[in-house]
Design an enzyme around this catalytic site. Structure first.
Site, short mmCIF file in Angstrom:
data_model
loop_
_atom_site.label_atom_id
_atom_site.label_comp_id
_atom_site.label_asym_id
_atom_site.label_seq_id
_atom_site.Cartn_x
_atom_site.Cartn_y
_atom_site.Cartn_z
N TYR A 146 4.54 -8.01 3.11
CA TYR A 146 4.13 -9.07 4.04
C TYR A 146 5.13 -9.26 5.18
CZ TYR A 146 0.91 -10.29 0.22
OH TYR A 146 -0.04 -10.27 -0.76
N LYS A 195 5.47 -0.70 -9.56
CA LYS A 195 4.58 0.47 -9.53
C LYS A 195 5.50 1.69 -9.37
CE LYS A 195 0.39 2.20 -9.33
NZ LYS A 195 -0.46 2.27 -10.53
N ASP A 227 -0.70 -2.50 -12.53
CA ASP A 227 -2.12 -2.39 -12.94
C ASP A 227 -2.27 -2.76 -14.41
OD1 ASP A 227 -0.53 -0.14 -13.18
OD2 ASP A 227 -2.14 1.30 -12.93
N ASP A 251 1.80 -12.30 -5.59
CA ASP A 251 0.73 -13.07 -4.95
C ASP A 251 -0.55 -12.93 -5.78
OD1 ASP A 251 -0.78 -14.42 -3.13
OD2 ASP A 251 -0.76 -12.87 -1.58
N ASP A 255 -2.14 -15.74 -8.90
CA ASP A 255 -3.48 -16.33 -8.81
C ASP A 255 -4.30 -15.99 -10.05
OD1 ASP A 255 -3.01 -17.56 -6.46
OD2 ASP A 255 -4.68 -16.65 -5.36
#
Ligand code: NAD
Length: 361
Positions: A146, A195, A227, A251, A255
């Site tokens: 970001y 990852k 994942d 992020d 959620d």
């Protein structure tokens, strides 16, 4: 002992829910021997109304001088509020982004707790969630994808976009230290999520986290690919204590984790910097649809205040007592409208605050 706490009541339901959290902080102070002095700070729409801007330099300086800051939520209804006629840099949310930056809040903490009493709100099967769960997501907040370089160009007539994901070892080290410190105050387990089978930034992440882990022999470290973590959160959330991860993965995973707890009115959060200082706020927004009605759920803000007692103010016993009082109120069957279920007693914002205060011991 005196605790100097900055208070941003904010907009919408903000003033109602923060008032209850202050009431709870004061009650816990009577029992555990501290006294709070509050510095009222303006941010968001409330600041626009007084100063014409969502955050002033004076507010930033005052916030920095506090031991910690407790915040309600900011913002209004984007369709009807005059704040959203202003240019984007002068709208309420711009103040929030700016204060996070000015205070160098690089670590975002979001607990996801499923209380046994609220398990009906959880979309997962009872065999997975029986007994509830309690995990904490520690997300890096100021680096990664970001904040990396980005551009969109045309290459050989084809529109092509680039976003770069960059972390240096210092950025990784400081958040890893935070995660291990917090795990020490909990069940002493860190799952670092990356990852690393694909990304260089993740391979660096993994190796720096392992270096930091050497200073915390009492904390168990494991690594998980993002994942797999997304699957494990719905397959077996009880396996997690602290999940440590970079900005974008955090992020998405935070959620997902909050969704499995079921109710926005129960979700606390904190943003921390390198010192003990932190900004504590509910995960939800300012809920303009119910503002001023006295029906908002103050528990997320009260639990944020408990996190503040534990992580910024070294009042661990008071924090435990507040969390226990919340749990007892739920066990005794009291609910605000958003978490109401059959057979329970519905109460408003202020009564919920009083009921929690009565149970602080
Ligand atoms: P919201 O979280 O305010 O509301 C979503 C739904 O959840 C609404 O139906 C609301 O009534 C309900 N809700 C939220 N908190 C509740 C509580 N404590 N008790 C009972 N019900 C609750 O999200 P939104 O409507 O998308 O956003 C409203 C405003 O909040 C916008 O201006 C947005 O920018 C702002 N916002 C601020 C923050 C923040 O301050 N950190 C975070 C998210 C949204």
């Amino acid at each position: 002992m005196n605790l100097h706490i900055g208070v941003i009541k904010g907009d919408g339901i903000g003033p109602e829910i923060v008032t209850e959290a202050m009431k709870v902080l004061d009650k816990a102070g009577e029992v555990y021997g501290y006294e709070c002095t509050y510095e009222q700070l303006l941010l968001g729409g409330a600041s626009i109304d007084v100063h014409g801007v969502p955050l002033t330099d004076e507010t930033v300086e005052k916030a920095k001088a506090c031991d910690a800051v407790l915040m309600g939520s900011i913002g209004g209804d984007a369709k009807t509020s005059p704040w959203y006629q202003l240019e984007p840099s002068r709208r309420p949310e711009a103040g929030l982004l700016k204060i996070r930056k000015e205070l160098n809040l690089f670590a975002n903490l979001r607990p996801a707790v499923l209380y046994e009493e609220l398990k009906d709100a959880c979309p997962l099967k009872e065999e997975i969630t029986g007994g509830g769960f309690d995990l904490m997501i520690m997300r890096e907040l100021t680096g990664g994808l970001y904040f990396g370089e980005r551009k969109t160009v045309e290459e050989n007539g084809v529109r092509t976009a680039y976003d770069s994901l960059t972390y240096n070892e210092n950025e990784i080290r400081r958040i890893a230290i935070r995660a291990f410190d917090i795990a020490r105050k909990r069940r002493k387990k860190v799952t670092s999520v990356d990852k690393a089978n694909v990304l260089d930034s993740s391979r660096l992440w993994r190796s720096v986290v392992e270096e930091v882990a050497k200073d915390y022999p009492d904390v168990e470290l494991s690594h998980m690919l993002v994942d797999n973590c997304a699957m494990q959160l719905v397959r077996d959330p009880k396996q997690f204590d602290v999940i440590l991860t970079e900005n974008m993965f955090g992020d998405i995973l935070s959620d997902e984790a909050s969704m499995v707890t079921g109710s926005i009115g129960m979700l606390a959060s904190a943003s921390l910097n390198e010192t003990k200082f932190g900004l504590y706020e509910p995960s939800g927004g300012s809920a303009p649809d119910i503002a001023g009605k006295g029906i908002a759920n103050p528990i997320a803000t009260i639990l944020s205040a408990a996190m503040m007692l534990r992580f910024s103010l070294d009042q661990d016993r008071a924090a435990d007592a507040v969390e226990k009082a919340v749990s007892l109120v739920l066990k005794d069957g009291y609910r605000t409208g958003d978490i109401m279920s059959e057979g329970c007693t519905q109460v408003g914002t202020s009564r919920m605050g009083d009921l929690i205060c009565e149970r602080i011991q």
